[in-house]
Write an enzyme that holds these catalytic residues in place. Structure first.
Site, PDB file in Angstrom:
ATOM      1  N   ASP A 208      -7.621  -7.047  21.450  1.00 30.81           N
ATOM      2  CA  ASP A 208      -8.903  -6.219  21.674  1.00 30.81           C
ATOM      3  C   ASP A 208     -10.027  -6.692  20.822  1.00 30.81           C
ATOM      4  OD1 ASP A 208      -8.929  -4.821  18.567  1.00 30.81           O
ATOM      5  OD2 ASP A 208      -6.766  -5.167  19.398  1.00 30.81           O
ATOM      6  N   ASP A 210     -11.349  -5.043  18.298  1.00 32.35           N
ATOM      7  CA  ASP A 210     -11.542  -3.801  17.125  1.00 32.35           C
ATOM      8  C   ASP A 210     -12.530  -2.965  17.794  1.00 32.35           C
ATOM      9  OD1 ASP A 210     -10.454  -3.050  14.923  1.00 32.35           O
ATOM     10  OD2 ASP A 210     -12.103  -3.886  13.700  1.00 32.35           O
TER      11      ASP A 210
HETATM   12  N1  LIG Z   1      -8.275  -4.037  16.179  1.00 32.17           N
HETATM   13  C1  LIG Z   1      -6.908  -4.314  15.351  1.00 32.17           C
HETATM   14  N2  LIG Z   1      -6.930  -3.893  13.732  1.00 32.17           N
HETATM   15  C2  LIG Z   1      -5.737  -4.139  13.344  1.00 32.17           C
HETATM   16  N3  LIG Z   1      -4.448  -4.434  13.680  1.00 32.17           N
HETATM   17  C3  LIG Z   1      -4.495  -4.701  15.026  1.00 32.17           C
HETATM   18  N4  LIG Z   1      -3.714  -5.174  15.973  1.00 32.17           N
HETATM   19  C4  LIG Z   1      -4.023  -5.242  17.227  1.00 32.17           C
HETATM   20  N5  LIG Z   1      -5.375  -4.838  17.115  1.00 32.17           N
HETATM   21  C5  LIG Z   1      -5.781  -4.661  16.034  1.00 32.17           C
END
Ligand SMILES: Nc1ncnc2[nH]cnc12
Ligand SMILES: CSC[C@H]1O[C@H](OP(=O)(O)O)[C@H](O)[C@@H]1O
Length: 288
Positions: A208, A210
């Site tokens: 992703d 974040d």
């Molecule tokens: N955006 C994110 N923040 C923290 N841990 C994660 N693991 C997968 N995506 C994450």
């Protein structure tokens, strides 16, 4: 020394296929129970141990993972090298979901993890300047290329406390700090692997963006799991190729991961706590 590969599976990775003579084994440690039983066997002729970081069924949150027990158990089983697999958010436009990243630096923002095997009664200070092993990392990068993965080699992982994801302000701040991916487990593990004199490489799967990215929504677990599942076969391809690249008769680590404790122990032998020394029977066996 014989090479044995340890693999720590992250979110969405709870088992590993294709092991010969595979068996789940319970391993007791002076630091408590590991996250789960450990799957041992051979892959491509090489002895291998697999441990799901959060336990099968994902029962442990990032702060509850027994990091010390996990590293101790893998060392106790004979592992010399550890490949840690993790799901991460991307803090860079060009690290897209589905890409893989070979992490080589960490920034620690976790607050509730045991930071060391050592402490009062036996103080040790190891170097973390280069917290991952370049030799193992280069082999992981080669296996990734052979498996056709998109791999970004070299990146800084921001290790946050969680379990909630970041606020937008935090996410923007981490980008300004130079962090490139974000997760909740990486550094808690890497620092202990160094104390245990294990070569450690960190393979992160970007799941992703974040929450900093204006044209992507905030991260959620369903999205993370979907991306992990879509790319699990690629990760399996990498793992399948790695044993053939490792020398079974382990040459010394050029960076000295396997000698990290040599100049690290501070406490005078006569002042050491016998209880702590006993707990370190696997971690510091070479020196105690
Ligand atoms: N955006 C994110 N923040 C923290 N841990 C994660 N693991 C997968 N995506 C994450
Ligand atoms: C399921 S999203 C958050 C979760 O995913 C990552 O896990 P891991 O590092 O074990 O792959 C992240 O660190 C969080 O624990």
């Amino acid at each position: 020394m014989q090479t044995m590969l340890g693999i720590i599976g992250g979110s969405g990775v709870y088992q590993i296929d294709g092991l010969e003579s595979a068996a789940w084994t319970r391993v007791a440690t002076p630091w408590g129970q590991p996250s789960d039983e450990i799957l041992t066997g051979r892959l491509g002729g090489l002895p291998l141990a697999f441990l799901p970081r959060h336990g099968r069924g994902h029962v442990l949150d990032p702060a509850s993972v027994p990091y010390r027990a996990n590293i101790d158990a893998l060392k106790r089983l004979g592992c010399t090298d550890i490949l840690a697999v993790s799901a991460v958010g991307s803090l860079r436009e060009d690290f897209a979901p589905g890409d893989f990243v070979l992490v080589d630096q960490f920034i620690d923002r976790s607050t509730r993890r045991p930071p060391s095997f050592f402490g009062p009664g036996l103080v040790a200070h190891v170097s973390l300047a280069d917290p991952t092993c370049p030799r193992l990392g280069a082999l992981v990068a080669r296996a990734a290329r052979e498996a056709g993965l998109t791999l970004h080699a070299g990146a800084t992982y921001l290790s946050m406390e969680g379990p909630q994801f970041s606020t937008r302000a935090e996410s923007r701040m981490y980008r300004a700090w130079g962090a490139e991916v974000i997760g909740m487990t990486g550094m808690s593990e890497a620092r202990l692997a160094r104390e245990a004199e294990l070569c450690y490489a960190s393979l992160a799967m970007v799941t992703d963006y974040d929450c900093w990215h204006e044209s992507h929504g905030a991260v959620d677990v369903a999205g993370v799991v979907a991306v992990v599942q879509a790319n699990a076969a690629a990760a399996r391809g990498l793992v399948a190729r790695l044993p053939a690249l490792l020398d079974p008769d382990r040459p010394a680590c050029p960076q000295g991961c396997d000698h990290a404790l040599t100049h690290a122990l501070m406490t005078a032998p006569e002042r050491r706590d016998p209880g702590l020394v006993a707990k370190l029977d696997a971690i510091a066996a070479r020196l105690l």
